[in-house]
Design an enzyme around this catalytic site. Structure first.
Site, PDB file in Angstrom:
ATOM      1  CG  HIS A 137      -0.336  -0.102   2.749  1.00 53.60           C
ATOM      2  ND1 HIS A 137      -0.119   1.491   3.212  1.00 53.60           N
ATOM      3  CD2 HIS A 137       0.247  -0.662   3.324  1.00 53.60           C
ATOM      4  CE1 HIS A 137       0.530   0.650   4.261  1.00 53.60           C
ATOM      5  NE2 HIS A 137       0.763  -0.822   4.499  1.00 53.60           N
ATOM      6  CB  CYS A 187       2.020  -3.273   5.456  1.00 49.89           C
ATOM      7  SG  CYS A 187       0.207  -4.780   5.955  1.00 49.89           S
TER       8      CYS A 187
END
Length: 195
Positions: free
Chosen positions: A155, A171
């Site tokens: 992301h 992440c």
């Protein structure tokens, strides 16, 4: 004499670098992208973590995403033994994740719903609507193993100064302009390898 040798060596290095790395044009962005990204603080960009077209060091099939957590690079494999290399921030040592997954879903300016484990560690985190204050940034690629959500994402970020560091809860964070570029290139069900 010494200075001219140094100058010559630097010139040769510059030529070799130009042969191996090529900048990638900025992707098309929407009016909303432009508006939201203008509200995110700018960071001094480290050119090592820029977006470059280069020879493929992965050996993977075109369309595959490979994340090198140690070097802090993400590679999008192109045809003709080329890749686009992006700088990333990865999970710190305690929260690192490796494995093979697939992109099951893609979202623009997604809402962020922190998982229960994260809320337990940091009670101050809460659901955040998509936008410039959201830690997922401009785009998110949701990683699944089979049909199970890994809870890990590739992301964007509202902390671009942390690209190149091990700071996330697992992440893979990218500059917003880079995650837009990757999002535009990546198909749903694309293979993702995190090393």
């Amino acid at each position: 004499m010494r200075l001219s040798r140094l100058s010559l060596a630097l010139a040769v290095m510059a030529l070799l670098t130009a042969c191996n790395f090529k900048g990638v044009p900025e992707p098309q962005v929407s009016a909303r992208d432009t508006e939201y990204m203008a509200l995110i603080p700018k960071a001094q960009e480290d050119l090592r973590y820029g977006r470059y077209l280069m020879d493929d060091p992965t050996g993977e099939a075109p369309g595959t995403i490979v994340v090198d957590t140690k070097e802090r690079f993400l590679y999008y494999v192109m045809p003709n033994k080329k890749v686009i290399r992006y700088g990333v921030a990865v999970g710190d040592e305690a929260y690192g994740w490796t494995g093979v997954s697939r992109v099951a879903r893609k979202a623009e300016w997604p809402d962020w719903n922190p998982p229960a484990e994260m809320k337990a560690r940091w009670p101050h985190v809460k659901h955040t609507k998509g936008g410039p204050d959201n830690p997922l940034g401009a785009r998110a690629l949701y990683l699944y193993e089979g049909n199970k959500d890994t809870l890990y994402r590739i992301h964007g970020t509202n902390e671009p100064e942390k690209i190149g560091l091990g700071v996330s809860s697992g992440c893979i964070r990218m500059r917003n302009i880079d995650v837009i570029d990757l999002y535009n290139r990546t198909d749903t069900n694309a293979k993702v390898i995190v090393r």
